[in-house]
Design a protein around this motif. Structure first.
Motif, PDB file in Angstrom:
ATOM      1  N   GLU A 183       0.832  -1.203   0.000  1.00 13.88           N
ATOM      2  CA  GLU A 183       0.000   0.000   0.000  1.00 13.88           C
ATOM      3  C   GLU A 183       0.870   1.257   0.000  1.00 13.88           C
ATOM      4  O   GLU A 183       0.578   2.226  -0.701  1.00 13.88           O
ATOM      5  N   TYR A 184       1.938   1.246   0.811  1.00 14.00           N
ATOM      6  CA  TYR A 184       2.846   2.390   0.828  1.00 14.00           C
ATOM      7  C   TYR A 184       3.526   2.561  -0.532  1.00 14.00           C
ATOM      8  O   TYR A 184       3.711   3.688  -1.003  1.00 14.00           O
ATOM      9  N   ALA A 185       3.893   1.445  -1.163  1.00 15.00           N
ATOM     10  CA  ALA A 185       4.528   1.519  -2.485  1.00 15.00           C
ATOM     11  C   ALA A 185       3.552   2.101  -3.510  1.00 15.00           C
ATOM     12  O   ALA A 185       3.929   2.951  -4.328  1.00 15.00           O
ATOM     13  N   LYS A 186       2.305   1.662  -3.454  1.00 16.66           N
ATOM     14  CA  LYS A 186       1.289   2.170  -4.380  1.00 16.66           C
ATOM     15  C   LYS A 186       1.054   3.657  -4.173  1.00 16.66           C
ATOM     16  O   LYS A 186       0.820   4.408  -5.133  1.00 16.66           O
ATOM     17  N   ALA A 187       1.141   4.095  -2.904  1.00 14.14           N
ATOM     18  CA  ALA A 187       0.917   5.506  -2.584  1.00 14.14           C
ATOM     19  C   ALA A 187       2.148   6.364  -2.841  1.00 14.14           C
ATOM     20  O   ALA A 187       2.084   7.590  -2.759  1.00 14.14           O
ATOM     21  N   GLY A 188       3.286   5.715  -3.138  1.00 12.19           N
ATOM     22  CA  GLY A 188       4.511   6.459  -3.407  1.00 12.19           C
ATOM     23  C   GLY A 188       5.194   6.992  -2.168  1.00 12.19           C
ATOM     24  O   GLY A 188       5.966   7.961  -2.246  1.00 12.19           O
ATOM     25  N   VAL A 189       4.954   6.344  -1.023  1.00 11.84           N
ATOM     26  CA  VAL A 189       5.582   6.778   0.236  1.00 11.84           C
ATOM     27  C   VAL A 189       6.846   5.958   0.448  1.00 11.84           C
ATOM     28  O   VAL A 189       6.783   4.719   0.495  1.00 11.84           O
ATOM     29  N   PRO A 190       8.014   6.600   0.604  1.00 11.51           N
ATOM     30  CA  PRO A 190       9.268   5.859   0.710  1.00 11.51           C
ATOM     31  C   PRO A 190       9.525   5.293   2.103  1.00 11.51           C
ATOM     32  O   PRO A 190      10.527   5.615   2.753  1.00 11.51           O
ATOM     33  N   MET A 191       8.607   4.448   2.575  1.00 13.04           N
ATOM     34  CA  MET A 191       8.838   3.789   3.858  1.00 13.04           C
ATOM     35  C   MET A 191       9.979   2.788   3.705  1.00 13.04           C
ATOM     36  O   MET A 191      10.265   2.307   2.601  1.00 13.04           O
ATOM     37  N   LEU A 192      10.621   2.454   4.796  1.00 14.19           N
ATOM     38  CA  LEU A 192      11.838   1.646   4.752  1.00 14.19           C
ATOM     39  C   LEU A 192      11.662   0.309   4.019  1.00 14.19           C
ATOM     40  O   LEU A 192      12.539  -0.067   3.220  1.00 14.19           O
TER      41      LEU A 192
END
Length: 303
Positions: free
Chosen positions: A200-209
């Motif tokens: 979900e973070y990848a889809k949202a473009g958020v660079p979580m670890l």
């Protein structure tokens, strides 16, 4: 046979705004702030309950405003996250001007309450925390670096400092220890969440670890930061701020958290990551509760 038309009644604007203030998250914020207030009083000194109530209200209002601004800024991200895609800001049932107006109103009231009825130091520290979370973390750090949680954790670690300052009028070293504990707690807490929400973070473009460096790297750093947290949690005992009740509690809570982190590293599963995330919340609540019980334990000897 008569037909009954079932109509959906949209929640009021105030009810929708309340959802944006993240009540469950703010409950932990307010809880740690109140613990900071109680710990700032030496044993045997009566609490100033009106002051504590006003400080709690002020901190809660400003934290609520910051959460609402966070939801407003992160509409695009929330749209791609299963746990946030139903927020009113994503659904469009509350407008940007409405959110800004309500957030400005309650945030302004909170600042006035803290400045006039508590003390200016608490007001300025709380305002700095608001800027740190709503602007520096949400707008600048979160979309720019996988270290967003580490750096932005400073804002999340401030509530007990705010509570301490509200009562003492200064920020003592003991308050900074409380800050350090939450600061060290934040990365393993959020990385456990990020591991099972990675897609979900990848889809949202958020660079979580986990998105930028992969699961194995994240699991290793979760383990390392959990050890760091365990060390930080022992410092109140080391410096004489707390005694044996707290030490026993901290050792047990640390052992369980480290156990979760080791399991995550050795045999990861989404279910285990969810349990680790849930335990991390319980860990912080129980650790701070243990500090409070330990602090006021001498009163039992006087009964």
């Amino acid at each position: 046979m008569s037909e009954q038309l079932l109509t959906y009644r949209q929640p009021s604007i105030l009810a929708q705004f309340l959802e944006l203030t993240k009540p469950r998250v703010n409950a932990l914020i307010v809880f740690t702030a109140i613990i900071g207030m109680m710990l700032a009083y030496p044993v045997g000194i009566a609490w100033d309950l009106p002051l504590m109530l006003l400080a709690t209200i002020g901190i809660w209002l400003i934290a609520s405003a910051a959460a609402a601004i966070n939801c407003l800024v992160e509409q695009a991200i929330d749209r791609n996250m299963a746990r946030t895609r139903a927020r009113p800001t994503v659904a469009g049932t509350i407008t940007v001007p409405q959110v800004l107006a309500l957030a400005g109103l309650i945030g302004g009231i909170g600042l006035v309450v803290l400045y006039r009825y508590v003390n200016p130091l608490t007001m300025w520290l709380t305002l700095g925390t608001f800027v740190g979370y709503a602007v520096i973390y949400t707008v600048i750090l979160k979309p720019a670096t996988p270290q967003n949680i580490v750096i932005g954790g400073a804002s999340g670690a401030m509530p007990p400092v705010l509570g301490w300052a509200a009562v003492a009028g200064v920020v003592d070293p003991q308050a900074l220890l409380l800050f350090l504990i939450i600061f060290a707690w934040t990365p393993p807490h959020f990385w456990a969440l990020a591991l099972y929400r990675k897609k979900e973070y990848a889809k949202a473009g958020v660079p979580m670890l986990p998105v930028t460096h992969g699961d194995q790297f994240t699991k290793l750093h979760t383990l390392l930061y959990t050890f760091m947290l365990a060390a930080a949690a022992l410092l109140p005992f080391v410096v004489g701020m707390a005694k044996w009740i707290y030490l026993a509690s901290a050792v047990i809570l640390n052992a369980v958290f480290i156990g979760y982190a080791i399991q995550l590293y050795r045999r990861y599963s989404d279910a285990l990551a969810k349990r680790t995330f849930s335990y991390s919340i319980l860990y912080l609540a129980l650790l701070f509760a243990a500090l409070l019980v330990d602090h006021y334990a001498p009163l039992l000897d006087r009964l």
